[in-house]
Design an enzyme around this catalytic site. Sequence first.
Site, PDB file in Angstrom:
ATOM      1  N   ASP A  58       0.831  -1.194   0.000  1.00 43.87           N
ATOM      2  CA  ASP A  58       0.000   0.000   0.000  1.00 43.87           C
ATOM      3  C   ASP A  58       0.873   1.253   0.000  1.00 43.87           C
ATOM      4  O   ASP A  58       2.032   1.218   0.420  1.00 43.87           O
ATOM      5  CB  ASP A  58      -0.911   0.025   1.236  1.00 43.87           C
ATOM      6  CG  ASP A  58      -1.887  -1.139   1.250  1.00 43.87           C
ATOM      7  OD1 ASP A  58      -2.161  -1.691   0.177  1.00 43.87           O
ATOM      8  OD2 ASP A  58      -2.358  -1.493   2.349  1.00 43.87           O
ATOM      9  N   LYS A  59       0.301   2.354  -0.432  1.00 40.24           N
ATOM     10  CA  LYS A  59       1.049   3.605  -0.578  1.00 40.24           C
ATOM     11  C   LYS A  59       1.823   3.965   0.688  1.00 40.24           C
ATOM     12  O   LYS A  59       2.992   4.359   0.623  1.00 40.24           O
ATOM     13  CB  LYS A  59       0.090   4.740  -0.941  1.00 40.24           C
ATOM     14  CG  LYS A  59       0.768   6.095  -1.095  1.00 40.24           C
ATOM     15  CD  LYS A  59      -0.232   7.182  -1.466  1.00 40.24           C
ATOM     16  CE  LYS A  59       0.429   8.538  -1.582  1.00 40.24           C
ATOM     17  NZ  LYS A  59      -0.529   9.616  -1.919  1.00 40.24           N
TER      18      LYS A  59
END
Length: 322
Positions: free
Chosen positions: A152-153
């Site tokens: 995830d970012k």
Amino acid sequence: MGHAENKLGFGQGEGELLGFTYPKPLPMRLDRWLVSQRPEQSRARIQKFIDAGYVEVNGVTGQAKTPLRHGDLVQLWMPPPEPLEYLKPEAIPLEVLFEDKHLIVLNKPAGITVHPAPGNKTGTLVNGLLHHCPDLPGIGGEMRPGIVHRLDKDTTGCIVIAKSQEALVKLQIQIQQRIASREYLGVVHGAPKTTEGTVVGAIGRHPIDRKKYAVVADEQGRYACTHWRLLERFGDYSLLRFKLDTGRTHQIRVHCAHIGHPMVGDVNYSRCRKLPVELPGQALHAVELGLNHPVTGERMIFEAPLPGSFERLLKHLRLTNT
């Protein structure tokens, strides 16, 4: 089945028409089975092919939920990969943990998306990789050249990228068959009553907020399994170590929220709470990655040091809960 003219208007050499016969005695959703047959493609891309009418079952346009039965003929038209010409290499700093001519392992920082998406074609890990590895374009196609798995970012830590098509396919198979191991450290709210456990719950789109994911009924999502172990308790917080059997989108974050211990700093799956220290995102770090080298077969274990914000969080919690 090779190249051919099809009703969608693609001609000789424009993509590839593939044929499969479903061999299993029990029914299975069309999208799930195609993902198992095409490990080099993401599930999202397979679903795009289905939605675009590129998949037929026994001569009839298929839907993602179409149940396959023994002997069904599935035809998939694979359009040519989208060119990467519009993706610009960018001199983004990369923390390299290991690199050879077949693969590269990075310690990903928070705040950077792994690969481009519509409306977000700059500043991603892929843009930095294209600058670092000029031969990467074409491996995996579309906007995910060389990407084996995602983080995830705002999740930090170990991520492996393939530098050849052979390495890409072999590493993706290792992820799917659980040959590769992925372990994470995370700080959660609350204190689990036991010292270890396993969360099993299918993950799918949230029924109300489609930008989020949730634990859903088995038929509405994809099987997901997360093992966790308690390392330290800090009053109303706990440090856990996670091991993944599967790698669904937001899996650890969704499973932690589901059992009542959401990740600290997670703005999507945790209620707004004042944080002990400032964080760039959720306190989740991919600390260890194990895999077999795709060419030599050697077992390799990589560890990524904790980011500064994570270290500061642990230091604060230890000082205030002693």
